[in-house]
Design a protein around this motif. Structure first.
Motif, short mmCIF file in Angstrom:
data_model
loop_
_atom_site.label_atom_id
_atom_site.label_comp_id
_atom_site.label_asym_id
_atom_site.label_seq_id
_atom_site.Cartn_x
_atom_site.Cartn_y
_atom_site.Cartn_z
N LEU A 385 0.98 -1.08 0.13
CA LEU A 385 0.04 -0.03 0.01
C LEU A 385 0.85 1.33 -0.03
O LEU A 385 1.84 1.25 0.76
CB LEU A 385 -0.85 0.13 1.34
N ALA A 386 0.55 2.31 -0.80
CA ALA A 386 1.32 3.53 -0.95
C ALA A 386 0.85 4.46 0.24
O ALA A 386 -0.50 4.26 0.89
CB ALA A 386 0.96 4.08 -2.11
N PRO A 387 1.51 5.45 0.58
CA PRO A 387 0.89 6.42 1.57
C PRO A 387 -0.52 7.00 1.20
O PRO A 387 -0.43 7.42 -0.09
CB PRO A 387 1.98 7.31 1.57
N GLY A 388 -1.22 6.91 2.02
CA GLY A 388 -2.53 7.59 1.48
C GLY A 388 -3.58 6.44 1.21
O GLY A 388 -4.93 6.80 1.03
N ASP A 389 -3.08 5.26 0.40
CA ASP A 389 -4.20 4.25 0.33
C ASP A 389 -5.29 3.79 1.23
O ASP A 389 -6.26 3.51 0.82
CB ASP A 389 -3.25 3.24 -0.22
N ARG A 390 -4.80 3.84 2.48
CA ARG A 390 -5.80 3.34 3.38
C ARG A 390 -6.87 4.40 3.32
O ARG A 390 -7.93 3.51 3.41
CB ARG A 390 -5.07 3.33 4.88
N ASP A 391 -6.47 5.72 3.37
CA ASP A 391 -7.88 6.54 3.58
C ASP A 391 -8.50 6.56 2.24
O ASP A 391 -9.84 6.35 2.29
CB ASP A 391 -7.19 7.95 3.87
N ASP A 392 -7.88 6.35 1.17
CA ASP A 392 -8.53 6.45 -0.07
C ASP A 392 -9.46 5.28 -0.32
O ASP A 392 -10.69 5.23 -0.82
CB ASP A 392 -7.65 6.54 -1.21
N LEU A 393 -8.96 4.00 0.11
CA LEU A 393 -9.75 2.71 0.29
C LEU A 393 -11.03 2.90 1.18
O LEU A 393 -11.97 2.32 0.83
CB LEU A 393 -8.82 1.59 0.49
N MET A 394 -10.77 3.56 2.26
CA MET A 394 -11.77 3.61 3.16
C MET A 394 -12.85 4.71 3.07
O MET A 394 -14.10 4.16 3.12
CB MET A 394 -11.33 3.70 4.55
N PHE A 395 -12.63 5.62 2.31
CA PHE A 395 -13.20 6.84 2.21
C PHE A 395 -13.55 7.11 0.70
O PHE A 395 -14.66 8.17 0.35
CB PHE A 395 -13.04 8.18 2.87
N GLY A 396 -12.78 6.57 -0.20
CA GLY A 396 -13.09 6.86 -1.71
C GLY A 396 -11.87 8.01 -1.96
O GLY A 396 -11.50 8.70 -1.28
N ARG A 397 -11.37 7.71 -3.42
CA ARG A 397 -10.29 8.60 -3.71
C ARG A 397 -10.80 10.23 -4.05
O ARG A 397 -12.09 10.18 -4.54
CB ARG A 397 -9.99 8.11 -5.28
N ALA A 398 -10.10 11.03 -3.45
CA ALA A 398 -10.46 12.51 -3.59
C ALA A 398 -10.49 12.87 -5.04
O ALA A 398 -9.59 12.58 -5.62
CB ALA A 398 -9.52 13.53 -2.72
N PRO A 399 -11.39 13.61 -5.68
CA PRO A 399 -11.08 14.22 -6.79
C PRO A 399 -10.06 15.12 -7.13
O PRO A 399 -9.69 15.76 -6.39
CB PRO A 399 -12.57 14.97 -7.20
N PRO A 400 -9.36 15.07 -8.40
CA PRO A 400 -8.39 15.79 -8.57
C PRO A 400 -8.74 17.38 -8.61
O PRO A 400 -9.95 17.52 -8.92
CB PRO A 400 -7.58 15.40 -9.93
N ARG A 401 -7.79 18.08 -8.19
CA ARG A 401 -7.98 19.58 -8.46
C ARG A 401 -8.02 20.01 -9.99
O ARG A 401 -7.62 19.25 -10.76
CB ARG A 401 -6.92 20.38 -7.88
N PRO A 402 -9.05 21.21 -10.18
CA PRO A 402 -9.19 21.45 -11.60
C PRO A 402 -7.82 21.86 -12.33
O PRO A 402 -7.06 22.46 -11.53
CB PRO A 402 -10.06 22.85 -11.30
N GLY A 403 -7.71 21.15 -13.37
CA GLY A 403 -6.57 21.47 -14.16
C GLY A 403 -5.19 20.52 -13.37
O GLY A 403 -4.10 20.57 -14.22
N ALA A 404 -5.28 19.75 -12.32
CA ALA A 404 -4.16 18.83 -12.04
C ALA A 404 -4.48 17.42 -12.34
O ALA A 404 -5.59 16.98 -12.20
CB ALA A 404 -3.95 19.08 -10.71
N ALA A 405 -3.37 16.76 -12.48
CA ALA A 405 -3.85 15.27 -12.63
C ALA A 405 -3.71 14.60 -11.44
O ALA A 405 -3.29 15.11 -10.33
CB ALA A 405 -2.44 14.67 -13.35
#
Length: 410
Positions: A385-405
């Motif tokens: 697991l990469a840093p932040g994967d636990r939160d993203d798996l638990m609560f969903g991935r945050a949408p990217p900022r406009p214009g940012a990958a």
């Protein structure tokens, strides 16, 4: 020269194999497919929807007879195979039809288990496995009927929901302390039970059947604790066992299922098995996904590709009474691993991640299954697991900022 290929069984695994084979090897094989049921392969996943009247039989159909004819496949339906003779390389169908083969594929599925208890042979005790079972259940589900479903696995839950949709007074019995214990932990199973009961299905856990009773047909069901439940219909859904009788009689090596190697070949060269009847590395699968993976591998292998089956990481994704449920990998937490959970019972939401050595080894989601594909991939690959994967798996991935990958887009 074309090879004569006979496929025994015309279920979902068989059809997927034929589809993949014809995509790769048009004209390479002279194919005959023999099915015991009177109709061509259909979608068994929709049986509960068919039972409840949500879909009709046409919606369950995969391929019309014209598809088989267009691909040069001779389809024989309503005709059980009685003998396989590996030495003579022939298959006998019924009393008279004899089919010679160079290659043989056994896709004979499984048979439903009936509890070894008194009264299981009474009229009104029905399994829930195929179109004929659905027709028999619907015929018995008359106005005012009382039904008892035995078995709290996936098919049992589906049968109970289907009966309730028909307006039948329905009780679901399960001998274990939670529903779907192979796929769900106690918290997730509790939410599923709540969803079932909200639909009007009574659920009794730790309920061990002692006998089905009645004069000439089902009238009641007796539990080992003495409880008596009135019943006009008993639906048996306590599991299945691989269909091995035909293979065993032919001298093929059989364990829990028909034993196959990584190329889905049995102990007899040129004879293969796939789907619910097959045992691979000591494991038998009763789900569609492994059968489809095996069908893909076998089609590639027979077409000369270097393809091998390494097993399937089991996962379940379904809706129980409209409640989305996902489970993959380990449900219970092994020694040395940890569980990360989030629960909102009022909203019917639950998520559990089982993490060992900083790798995802299991997941259970109820109510929102948005990250199920990502979970399946992580469990299958074993990637850290990469840093932040636990939160993203638990609560969903945050949408990217406009214009940012998105940082995980790569």
């Amino acid at each position: 020269m074309t090879e004569r290929l006979v496929v025994i069984g015309n279920g979902m695994a068989s059809l997927r194999f034929l589809e993949r084979l014809t995509e790769r090897a048009s004209g390479r094989f002279d194919v005959t497919c023999v099915g015991a049921e009177p109709v061509a392969a259909y979608n068994r996943v929709l049986l509960s929807s068919l039972l409840g009247g949500e879909v009709d039989e046409a919606a369950c159909t995969f391929r019309g007879l014209d598809w088989y004819a267009a691909h040069g496949i001779t389809l024989v339906t309503g005709a059980p195979v009685t003998v396989v003779d590996p030495g003579a390389r022939i298959v006998q169908v019924g009393e008279g039809l004899v089919l010679p083969f160079e290659r043989l594929v056994l896709a004979v599925g499984s048979v439903p288990i009936r509890l070894p208890k008194p009264g299981m042979d009474l009229p009104g005790v029905i399994t829930f496995r195929d179109l004929a079972d659905v027709a028999a259940i619907r015929k018995a589900a008359v106005a005012g009927a009382r039904a008892v479903v035995i078995g709290g696995g996936l098919l049992g839950l589906e049968a109970a929901v289907g009966l309730r949709r028909l307006g039948v007074d329905t009780t679901l019995l399960h001998v274990m302390d939670r529903l779907m214990e192979r796929q769900l932990d106690h918290a997730a199973a509790g939410l599923v039970r709540d969803a079932m009961e909200a639909r009007g299905v009574r659920v009794r856990l730790r309920a061990d059947t002692e006998a089905v009773e009645g004069e000439g047909r089902v009238e009641r069901l007796r539990l080992t604790d003495g409880t008596v439940l009135p019943a006009d219909l008993v639906v048996m859904s306590v599991g299945v066992r691989p269909s091995t009788a035909l293979a065993a009689a032919a001298g093929l090596e059989v364990g829990r299922g028909i034993r196959v190697d990584d190329r889905l070949e049995t102990s007899v060269p040129g004879i293969h098995a796939l789907g619910e009847c097959a045992e691979h590395r000591g494991v038998t699968y009763g789900l569609v996904e492994p059968a489809y993976e095996q069908a893909e591998i076998l089609a590639r292998h027979l077409c000369g590709e270097d393809a091998a089956y390494a097993g399937t990481t089991l996962s379940t994704s379904l809706k129980v009474s409209g409640l989305p449920v996902f489970s993959a990998g380990l449900v219970d937490v092994p020694e040395g691993a940890e569980a990360v959970t989030w629960s909102d019972p009022a909203a019917g939401l639950y998520r559990k991640l089982v993490i060992g050595d900083d790798r995802l080894v299991g997941a259970v989601f109820v109510g929102d299954v948005g990250e199920q594909g990502w979970c399946k991939t992580l469990i299958r690959t074993g990637d850290a697991l990469a840093p932040g994967d636990r939160d993203d798996l638990m609560f969903g991935r945050a949408p990217p900022r406009p214009g940012a990958a998105h940082p995980l887009a790569a």
